[in-house]
Design an enzyme around this catalytic site. Structure first.
Site, mmCIF file in Angstrom:
data_model
loop_
_atom_site.group_PDB
_atom_site.id
_atom_site.type_symbol
_atom_site.label_atom_id
_atom_site.label_comp_id
_atom_site.label_asym_id
_atom_site.label_seq_id
_atom_site.Cartn_x
_atom_site.Cartn_y
_atom_site.Cartn_z
ATOM 1 N N TYR A 109 0.798 -1.308 -0.045
ATOM 2 C CA TYR A 109 0.060 -0.003 0.022
ATOM 3 C C TYR A 109 0.875 1.360 -0.030
ATOM 4 O O TYR A 109 1.820 1.345 0.656
ATOM 5 C CB TYR A 109 -0.764 -0.038 1.193
ATOM 6 C CG TYR A 109 -1.748 1.161 1.361
ATOM 7 C CD1 TYR A 109 -3.004 1.471 0.690
ATOM 8 C CD2 TYR A 109 -1.151 2.325 1.971
ATOM 9 C CE1 TYR A 109 -3.699 2.627 0.838
ATOM 10 C CE2 TYR A 109 -1.898 3.605 2.097
ATOM 11 C CZ TYR A 109 -3.149 3.466 1.484
ATOM 12 O OH TYR A 109 -4.125 4.801 1.503
ATOM 13 N N GLU A 196 -3.548 7.387 -3.908
ATOM 14 C CA GLU A 196 -3.287 5.937 -3.408
ATOM 15 C C GLU A 196 -3.039 5.144 -4.484
ATOM 16 O O GLU A 196 -3.716 5.066 -5.515
ATOM 17 C CB GLU A 196 -4.416 5.839 -2.552
ATOM 18 C CG GLU A 196 -4.680 4.401 -1.898
ATOM 19 C CD GLU A 196 -5.954 4.079 -1.427
ATOM 20 O OE1 GLU A 196 -6.177 4.160 -0.039
ATOM 21 O OE2 GLU A 196 -6.862 3.714 -1.912
#
Length: 390
Positions: A109, A196
């Protein structure tokens, strides 16, 4: 403003972030053509909607031949996907992204967000890619790497290297530094509020690929980025919020039944708290801003009353730059022109309050007045529930 995955990936690719080969499709036939263009043996068909958790809602399909590609596209297009973010409303699927399937050895992530308390851009990363960052934080807070970036110099290579080592990317440090610095440049150059990549995949042949990407931008800075502004997809927005944006109003739809028309974001939040305290549920956040003209108040009424769940309207104005007489004139216009079937509670305070109250009284319109925020919240909750305001 949000954009789609394929748009975010195109932006990141321009900044040097590696992405799998893919293409956009608006029909099953176009999806199969995209798959044949990409080549390979497997493809991922992704619904392009402004929401997370698409996979859990069935919006991401792995296909092993062109027949499966056609069937997946045919099933998804025109469908409304209900995710934990969209709730019962769902989001319509009108475009698909066809992408080469990638086998990832590891998933990471990587995110960039505004840390408003520190007044910095924060890099957030974790080895638990493919999972929502909120779930990672709840399950294992120590698994999250956080670095605040000094705005005067931007993300430095040594900081990116430290993050890479913390993520166990010792053999891929140059690539990781390239990805992180490219993301920071995109974030900074385009006035983003969130970027993101989840997941950032480590492939068997030692590459870092962005398998999914999401970006949001500061609405107030879009005038500087016409190319970004043109990426807006109105079909993915709440119709009420879209209408408000087009008319210069700050509006957020909620699930309650008391429509709110208020000036000032802080007062709007306090009013919603008071409605909750009185046992009611706000139907929206709406800030009409300072210096609101009667015409602007009328537009706000039209917007609030367009929500069929609204059972009462609460107008709460604390006038400084604004003027109570302007607001009162707008309320009178709205009640005369729109003739709402729901009760309206009005609380005025501040500049020209006496004149505003006189306008409401002389117009003899069906309005319930209140002298304080607590009284206004209590009366709005009572009439919304079908009772009498006392």
């Amino acid at each position: 403003m949000e954009i789609h995955e394929y748009q975010a990936k195109a932006i990141l690719a321009d900044y040097g972030v590696a992405i799998p080969e893919g293409g956009l499709a608006y029909s099953p036939e176009q999806a199969t053509y995209r798959a044949s263009e990409i080549g390979g043996e497997q493809w991922v068909i992704k619904a392009q909607i402004h929401s997370g958790a698409r996979g859990q809602a069935g919006g991401i399909r792995l296909c092993r031949d062109e027949r499966e590609v056609w069937e997946a596209a045919d099933d998804l297009l025109g469908k409304r996907l209900v995710t934990h973010q969209t709730g019962e409303r769902g989001r319509g699927v009108y475009r698909l992204y066809v992408e080469a399937a990638v086998s990832a050895e590891r998933e990471i992530y990587l995110g960039f967000v505004l840390d408003r308390s520190a007044e910095r851009v924060m890099v957030v990363a974790s080895t638990a890619g493919g999972t929502a960052i909120e779930e990672i934080a709840a399950a294992d807070p120590d698994a999250i790497v956080r670095v605040n970036v000094e705005p005067a110099v931007g993300l430095q290579a040594f900081e990116a290297r430290e993050i890479a080592f913390a993520l166990g990317l010792a053999g891929l440090v140059p690539q990781a530094v390239q990805v992180m610095t490219a993301c920071y440049r995109a974030f900074s150059d385009l006035d983003a509020t969130m970027l993101e990549i989840n997941p950032l995949a480590v492939t068997a042949d030692g590459r870092l690929l962005a398998l999914d990407a999401k970006m949001t931008f500061d609405d107030n800075a879009l005038f500087r980025h016409q190319d970004v502004s043109e990426l807006r997809d109105k079909s993915q927005e709440d119709p009420r919020e879209r209408t408000a944006t087009d008319r210069g109003l700050s509006y957020v739809g909620l699930d309650g039944n008391i429509g709110c028309i208020i000036n000032g974001a802080g007062l709007a939040m306090a009013t919603m708290d008071m409605i909750k305290h009185a046992g009611g549920e706000p139907a929206n956040f709406l800030d009409i801003g300072g210096g609101a003209s009667p015409e602007r108040v009328l537009k706000a009424f039209r917007l609030v009353l367009s929500d069929e769940n609204v059972k009462a309207v609460l107008v709460n104005i604390f006038a400084g730059i604004n003027r109570c007489d302007w607001v009162a004139e707008g309320v009178v216009q709205a009640l005369v022109q729109l003739d709402p079937s729901v009760p309206v509670v009005v609380r005025l305070s501040g500049t020209n309050v006496a004149e505003g109250r006189r306008i409401l009284a002389d117009a003899e319109v069906p309005v319930i007045t209140a002298d304080s925020l607590a009284e206004a919240g209590t009366k709005a909750a009572a009439v919304a529930a079908g009772g009498a305001a006392r």
